[in-house]
Design an enzyme around this catalytic site. Structure first.
Site, mmCIF file in Angstrom:
data_model
loop_
_atom_site.group_PDB
_atom_site.id
_atom_site.type_symbol
_atom_site.label_atom_id
_atom_site.label_comp_id
_atom_site.label_asym_id
_atom_site.label_seq_id
_atom_site.Cartn_x
_atom_site.Cartn_y
_atom_site.Cartn_z
ATOM 1 N N SER A 125 -11.175 -0.986 31.742
ATOM 2 C CA SER A 125 -12.554 -0.538 32.006
ATOM 3 C C SER A 125 -12.745 0.012 33.416
ATOM 4 O O SER A 125 -12.139 -0.475 34.383
ATOM 5 C CB SER A 125 -13.484 -1.734 31.816
ATOM 6 N N GLU A 127 -15.170 -0.641 35.107
ATOM 7 C CA GLU A 127 -15.713 -1.761 35.897
ATOM 8 C C GLU A 127 -14.668 -2.297 36.873
ATOM 9 O O GLU A 127 -15.008 -2.896 37.884
ATOM 10 C CB GLU A 127 -16.135 -2.896 34.959
ATOM 11 N N TYR A 177 -16.170 -10.397 34.383
ATOM 12 C CA TYR A 177 -15.690 -9.501 33.316
ATOM 13 C C TYR A 177 -14.645 -8.538 33.867
ATOM 14 O O TYR A 177 -13.547 -8.381 33.298
ATOM 15 C CB TYR A 177 -16.877 -8.716 32.733
HETATM 16 P P1 NAP Z 1 -18.517 -4.580 21.784
HETATM 17 O O1 NAP Z 1 -19.395 -3.720 20.929
HETATM 18 O O2 NAP Z 1 -19.131 -5.651 22.604
HETATM 19 O O3 NAP Z 1 -17.414 -5.237 20.812
HETATM 20 C C1 NAP Z 1 -16.640 -6.320 21.203
HETATM 21 C C2 NAP Z 1 -15.820 -6.786 20.027
HETATM 22 O O4 NAP Z 1 -15.007 -7.903 20.441
HETATM 23 C C3 NAP Z 1 -16.661 -7.275 18.843
HETATM 24 O O5 NAP Z 1 -16.059 -6.835 17.659
HETATM 25 C C4 NAP Z 1 -16.539 -8.789 18.953
HETATM 26 O O6 NAP Z 1 -16.672 -9.457 17.716
HETATM 27 C C5 NAP Z 1 -15.097 -8.900 19.431
HETATM 28 N N1 NAP Z 1 -14.794 -10.218 20.000
HETATM 29 C C6 NAP Z 1 -15.458 -10.890 20.952
HETATM 30 N N2 NAP Z 1 -14.872 -12.070 21.192
HETATM 31 C C7 NAP Z 1 -13.822 -12.150 20.346
HETATM 32 C C8 NAP Z 1 -12.832 -13.132 20.093
HETATM 33 N N3 NAP Z 1 -12.808 -14.289 20.774
HETATM 34 N N4 NAP Z 1 -11.894 -12.882 19.154
HETATM 35 C C9 NAP Z 1 -11.905 -11.726 18.440
HETATM 36 N N5 NAP Z 1 -12.820 -10.773 18.619
HETATM 37 C C10 NAP Z 1 -13.769 -10.974 19.565
HETATM 38 O O7 NAP Z 1 -17.658 -3.681 22.775
HETATM 39 P P2 NAP Z 1 -17.350 -2.105 22.727
HETATM 40 O O8 NAP Z 1 -18.396 -1.386 23.502
HETATM 41 O O9 NAP Z 1 -17.037 -1.709 21.338
HETATM 42 O O10 NAP Z 1 -16.040 -2.040 23.627
HETATM 43 C C11 NAP Z 1 -14.738 -2.231 23.051
HETATM 44 C C12 NAP Z 1 -13.775 -2.675 24.128
HETATM 45 O O11 NAP Z 1 -13.719 -1.686 25.167
HETATM 46 C C13 NAP Z 1 -14.157 -3.978 24.829
HETATM 47 O O12 NAP Z 1 -12.968 -4.632 25.161
HETATM 48 C C14 NAP Z 1 -14.874 -3.520 26.079
HETATM 49 O O13 NAP Z 1 -14.787 -4.510 27.082
HETATM 50 C C15 NAP Z 1 -14.067 -2.281 26.410
HETATM 51 N N6 NAP Z 1 -14.781 -1.237 27.151
HETATM 52 C C16 NAP Z 1 -15.972 -0.778 26.700
HETATM 53 C C17 NAP Z 1 -16.603 0.250 27.377
HETATM 54 C C18 NAP Z 1 -17.930 0.792 26.897
HETATM 55 O O14 NAP Z 1 -18.612 1.458 27.705
HETATM 56 N N7 NAP Z 1 -18.306 0.584 25.650
HETATM 57 C C19 NAP Z 1 -16.008 0.816 28.524
HETATM 58 C C20 NAP Z 1 -14.777 0.321 28.943
HETATM 59 C C21 NAP Z 1 -14.150 -0.692 28.247
HETATM 60 P P3 NAP Z 1 -18.106 -9.999 17.167
HETATM 61 O O15 NAP Z 1 -18.708 -8.843 16.420
HETATM 62 O O16 NAP Z 1 -17.713 -11.135 16.307
HETATM 63 O O17 NAP Z 1 -18.920 -10.398 18.372
HETATM 64 N N1 GDD Z 2 -27.678 -4.311 30.498
HETATM 65 C C1 GDD Z 2 -28.651 -3.943 31.329
HETATM 66 N N2 GDD Z 2 -29.919 -4.328 31.064
HETATM 67 N N3 GDD Z 2 -28.349 -3.174 32.411
HETATM 68 C C2 GDD Z 2 -29.356 -2.789 33.215
HETATM 69 C C3 GDD Z 2 -30.691 -3.155 32.972
HETATM 70 C C4 GDD Z 2 -30.984 -3.977 31.847
HETATM 71 O O1 GDD Z 2 -32.128 -4.345 31.576
HETATM 72 N N4 GDD Z 2 -31.455 -2.590 33.939
HETATM 73 C C5 GDD Z 2 -30.642 -1.910 34.741
HETATM 74 N N5 GDD Z 2 -29.351 -2.027 34.316
HETATM 75 C C6 GDD Z 2 -28.180 -1.446 34.984
HETATM 76 C C7 GDD Z 2 -27.071 -2.466 35.252
HETATM 77 O O2 GDD Z 2 -27.383 -3.234 36.430
HETATM 78 C C8 GDD Z 2 -25.875 -1.540 35.421
HETATM 79 O O3 GDD Z 2 -25.812 -1.064 36.728
HETATM 80 C C9 GDD Z 2 -26.199 -0.361 34.484
HETATM 81 O O4 GDD Z 2 -27.590 -0.498 34.130
HETATM 82 C C10 GDD Z 2 -25.358 -0.330 33.210
HETATM 83 O O5 GDD Z 2 -25.404 -1.614 32.611
HETATM 84 P P1 GDD Z 2 -24.800 -1.879 31.134
HETATM 85 O O6 GDD Z 2 -25.373 -0.908 30.178
HETATM 86 O O7 GDD Z 2 -24.971 -3.328 30.842
HETATM 87 O O8 GDD Z 2 -23.271 -1.476 31.282
HETATM 88 P P2 GDD Z 2 -22.182 -1.840 32.408
HETATM 89 O O9 GDD Z 2 -21.938 -0.596 33.186
HETATM 90 O O10 GDD Z 2 -22.537 -3.053 33.156
HETATM 91 O O11 GDD Z 2 -20.913 -2.196 31.511
HETATM 92 C C11 GDD Z 2 -20.529 -1.382 30.386
HETATM 93 O O12 GDD Z 2 -19.615 -0.391 30.817
HETATM 94 C C12 GDD Z 2 -18.349 -0.885 31.286
HETATM 95 C C13 GDD Z 2 -17.516 0.327 31.705
HETATM 96 O O13 GDD Z 2 -17.893 0.756 32.955
HETATM 97 C C14 GDD Z 2 -19.932 -2.312 29.327
HETATM 98 O O14 GDD Z 2 -19.746 -1.580 28.146
HETATM 99 C C15 GDD Z 2 -18.595 -2.871 29.761
HETATM 100 O O15 GDD Z 2 -18.006 -3.587 28.679
HETATM 101 C C16 GDD Z 2 -17.697 -1.689 30.161
HETATM 102 O O16 GDD Z 2 -16.435 -2.147 30.568
#
Ligand code: NAP
Ligand code: GDD
Length: 398
Positions: A125, A127, A177
């Site tokens: 990520s 992050e 995280y």
């Molecule tokens: P998400 O919607 O939160 O999905 C997370 C998945 O992990 C869900 O299917 C959840 O299952 C499963 N999970 C959680 N705990 C588990 C466990 N103990 N054993 C098996 N499965 C488990 O996340 P996403 O946005 O699709 O992201 C996919 C991956 O990419 C994650 O690893 C996330 O950290 C990473 N990532 C995401 C982003 C982004 O912006 N979306 C960016 C960079 C990296 P349940 O449905 O049962 O909860």
């Molecule tokens: N969730 C959330 N809720 N975020 C908020 C809010 C709120 O009410 N208000 C402001 N924010 C700001 C957060 O402080 C952060 O700076 C930004 O919005 C994005 O927050 P999220 O949407 O929760 O995403 P993230 O950037 O913290 O994390 C996501 O992206 C990562 C990749 O950069 C997640 O998908 C992570 O799993 C992923 O790795």
């Protein structure tokens, strides 16, 4: 036929990746956790084509058994406790799932009889970069009176400083995280070097979609807009001759239209609106995952759009989609949504992914926000019309 195993198949990315792999003719197995609620909603439409096995990445025996039984060609580890804010409240769980889960899979691959044929993808990520970025300097004015200005210290304002992250940027994680993701990232590199495992990490910047979890900021905003638009439509007498913008700001928590005795709707409560993110669409990003796994030599890649926008920018575009130009009185800043440590700025440079994988984005920032708003408005409309359809058994007689 190629076989793939996906952890996190019920999540946003898992559902899009499963669709992509099925469309390419793969046999897809996904792991789901036994929980008391239905987590299959995102994959309901493809369930008959999938093989679902029960499991949890924190259970090393279970992970080994699945990988031994399935012997998949490709393994995609998308499972994580992926909410940054939650990781401050549940750091130990986040560590076990997000770092420990990756380790369990790597160990299972290491001892597998068919290790050499397996290819592994780890969901790293942006992050992990946390507070860190690099800078590049670009000359805005190439010539004044025909003369080229370069390296002129008094002409500093003629340069644009671009802040960005790429594969060479040092990591400086800001949350439990991100630290767990960084541990998993290094484990993949270490298992690649130590045991020859074909493991690649996608350093993916934020990607969203109509299927995004409701507690991430983009979806929280678009879901609220969908509900607000529905409320507006459900109060036609109140809103007669009334534009969406017209409301009374009588207190900080609710939106009213006819004084405090009239219908009210809770305002949208958010935290830091100045944080900047590089937001793309998840459908584009799962394609990058697949492309990485197809490479002969495993490697790590930044996947991003190359643009950054603030939460404020997202609010502007999302509200504009439903005709609201000024959202300032609809949103409340709530300290509850601030984080103990924040990542202020993310902008990824995906040049390596573009060059080596041939990866491109199809959905830009405005399209992304518009698609998410349209989907949430439509979902609320459908829910409203299904409520208005009085089932025969309930219809009044006579
Ligand atoms: P998400 O919607 O939160 O999905 C997370 C998945 O992990 C869900 O299917 C959840 O299952 C499963 N999970 C959680 N705990 C588990 C466990 N103990 N054993 C098996 N499965 C488990 O996340 P996403 O946005 O699709 O992201 C996919 C991956 O990419 C994650 O690893 C996330 O950290 C990473 N990532 C995401 C982003 C982004 O912006 N979306 C960016 C960079 C990296 P349940 O449905 O049962 O909860
Ligand atoms: N969730 C959330 N809720 N975020 C908020 C809010 C709120 O009410 N208000 C402001 N924010 C700001 C957060 O402080 C952060 O700076 C930004 O919005 C994005 O927050 P999220 O949407 O929760 O995403 P993230 O950037 O913290 O994390 C996501 O992206 C990562 C990749 O950069 C997640 O998908 C992570 O799993 C992923 O790795």
């Amino acid at each position: 036929m190629k076989t793939a195993f996906i952890t996190g198949i019920t999540g946003q990315d898992g559902s899009y990746l499963a669709e992509l792999l099925l469309s390419k003719g793969y046999e897809v197995t996904g792991v789901t956790r036994r929980v008391s609620t239905n987590t299959l909603l995102r994959i309901e439409h493809i369930l008959p084509k999938l093989k679902i096995v029960e499991g949890d990445v924190t259970d090393g025996f279970n992970v080994s058994k699945i990988i031994d039984d399935e012997e998949p060609d490709e393994i995609y580890n998308l499972a994580a406790q992926s909410h940054v804010s939650t990781s401050f409240k549940q750091p130990s769980l986040t560590w076990d799932v997000t770092a420990g889960g990756a380790l369990n899979i790597l160990e299972a691959i290491r001892y597998s009889q068919v290790k050499k044929q397996m290819k592994f993808y780890q969901a790293s990520s942006s992050e992990m970069f946390g507070k860190n970025f690099q800078t590049s300097k670009r000359c805005l004015v190439i010539s004044v009176d025909g003369e080229v200005i370069v390296n002129d210290p008094v002409a500093e304002n003629l340069y644009e400083i671009k802040k960005y992250q790429d594969e060479k940027t040092e990591f400086m994680p800001q949350s439990p995280y991100a630290i767990a993701k960084l541990a998993a990232h290094h484990l993949v590199r270490n298992y690649r070097d130590s045991y020859g495992i074909h493991g690649s990490c996608g350093i993916l910047f934020n990607h969203e979609s109509e299927r995004r979890g409701e507690h991430f900021v983009t979806r929280k905003i678009t879901k609220w807009i969908g509900e607000f638009v529905r409320w507006h439509q459900e109060n036609p007498t109140v809103f007669e001759n009334c534009q969406l913008q017209e409301y009374e700001n009588l207190d900080t928590d609710y939106i009213y239209t006819q004084g405090k005795s009239g219908p009210k709707f809770p305002k949208l409560r958010l935290g830091n609106l100045d944080a900047k993110r590089d937001w793309g669409h998840a459908e584009d990003y799962v394609n990058a995952m697949w492309l990485m796994v197809q490479q002969d030599i495993p490697d790590d890649y930044v996947v991003a759009t190359g643009e950054t926008h603030s939460v404020r920018d997202f609010l502007d575009v999302a509200f504009a989609r439903v005709g609201i130009d000024d959202w300032s009185n609809l949103v409340v800043i709530d300290p509850e949504f601030y984080r103990p440590a924040e990542v202020d700025y993310l902008l990824g440079v995906p040049d390596k992914a573009k060059k080596e994988l041939g990866w491109e984005i199809k959905v830009d920032f405005t399209d992304l926000a518009n698609r998410m708003v349209d989907s949430d408005v439509e979902t609320q409309k459908l829910q409203r019309s299904s409520l208005q359809t009085v089932p025969n058994c309930c219809a009044k007689k006579g």
